[in-house]
Design a protein around this motif. Sequence first.
Motif, mmCIF file in Angstrom:
data_model
loop_
_atom_site.group_PDB
_atom_site.id
_atom_site.type_symbol
_atom_site.label_atom_id
_atom_site.label_comp_id
_atom_site.label_asym_id
_atom_site.label_seq_id
_atom_site.Cartn_x
_atom_site.Cartn_y
_atom_site.Cartn_z
ATOM 1 N N ASP A 78 18.531 8.542 -29.009
ATOM 2 C CA ASP A 78 19.571 9.287 -28.316
ATOM 3 C C ASP A 78 18.942 9.957 -27.104
ATOM 4 O OD1 ASP A 78 21.499 11.355 -27.597
ATOM 5 O OD2 ASP A 78 22.471 10.859 -29.496
ATOM 6 N N GLY A 79 19.556 9.811 -25.960
ATOM 7 C CA GLY A 79 19.016 10.382 -24.731
ATOM 8 C C GLY A 79 18.982 11.900 -24.715
ATOM 9 N N ARG A 80 19.723 12.520 -25.638
ATOM 10 C CA ARG A 80 19.760 13.985 -25.674
ATOM 11 C C ARG A 80 18.580 14.568 -26.439
ATOM 12 N NH1 ARG A 80 25.751 14.239 -28.053
ATOM 13 N NH2 ARG A 80 24.751 12.679 -29.362
ATOM 14 N N ILE A 81 17.780 13.730 -27.103
ATOM 15 C CA ILE A 81 16.642 14.213 -27.875
ATOM 16 C C ILE A 81 15.368 13.957 -27.081
ATOM 17 C CG2 ILE A 81 15.368 14.014 -30.041
ATOM 18 C CD1 ILE A 81 17.964 13.055 -31.338
ATOM 19 N N THR A 82 14.604 15.035 -26.814
ATOM 20 C CA THR A 82 13.377 14.910 -26.025
ATOM 21 C C THR A 82 12.236 14.380 -26.893
ATOM 22 O OG1 THR A 82 12.635 17.151 -26.539
ATOM 23 C CG2 THR A 82 14.066 16.889 -24.605
ATOM 24 N N ARG A 83 11.128 14.031 -26.246
ATOM 25 C CA ARG A 83 9.955 13.554 -26.970
ATOM 26 C C ARG A 83 9.394 14.619 -27.905
ATOM 27 N NH1 ARG A 83 7.669 12.046 -22.126
ATOM 28 N NH2 ARG A 83 8.568 10.111 -21.416
ATOM 29 N N GLU A 84 9.589 15.883 -27.518
ATOM 30 C CA GLU A 84 9.079 16.993 -28.326
ATOM 31 C C GLU A 84 9.958 17.267 -29.544
ATOM 32 O OE1 GLU A 84 9.653 17.490 -24.864
ATOM 33 O OE2 GLU A 84 7.614 16.763 -24.523
ATOM 34 N N GLY A 85 11.111 16.610 -29.629
ATOM 35 C CA GLY A 85 11.989 16.797 -30.780
ATOM 36 C C GLY A 85 13.009 17.903 -30.593
ATOM 37 N N THR A 86 13.420 18.134 -29.365
ATOM 38 C CA THR A 86 14.437 19.135 -29.064
ATOM 39 C C THR A 86 15.705 18.431 -28.612
ATOM 40 O OG1 THR A 86 12.713 20.646 -28.314
ATOM 41 C CG2 THR A 86 14.953 21.181 -27.687
ATOM 42 N N VAL A 87 16.824 18.830 -29.195
ATOM 43 C CA VAL A 87 18.117 18.286 -28.775
ATOM 44 C C VAL A 87 18.618 19.155 -27.631
ATOM 45 C CG1 VAL A 87 20.474 17.752 -29.475
ATOM 46 C CG2 VAL A 87 18.629 17.534 -31.124
ATOM 47 N N VAL A 88 18.972 18.526 -26.503
ATOM 48 C CA VAL A 88 19.511 19.249 -25.352
ATOM 49 C C VAL A 88 20.910 18.707 -25.080
ATOM 50 C CG1 VAL A 88 19.213 19.839 -22.929
ATOM 51 C CG2 VAL A 88 17.206 19.526 -24.379
#
Length: 122
Positions: free
Chosen positions: A43-53
Amino acid sequence: MGCCEGAGGQNVNKVSSAIHLRFDIAASSLPEQVKARLLRLHDGRITREGTVVIKAQQYRTREKNRQAALERLRDLVRSATVERRKRIPTRPGRAARQKRMDDKTRRARVKTLRRRVCGDQD
């Protein structure tokens, strides 16, 4: 109304009511399986660090945008709680194989009939 549809008007560029909702998956109190499934999502909303934006800017008020962002986060987490059943590979049955062969034979016959007859050469 002018050329554009929806809420806005003259104040559209004066007031910023967009919301950026950030949700740290690892630091959350979600069950470990749900966390793992969320991190595996492409999902494009989840960063590599594991944060949902999640960015919400559909409404003119910050409160409505906050509610919309929270609802989208709920939907995302809810989709990760459903455990997908593993697909068991199956093979076609005898009737399906026979039907496929019959279709191939029928198609070959049609193509053969379309060819030019041997004695009819110019």
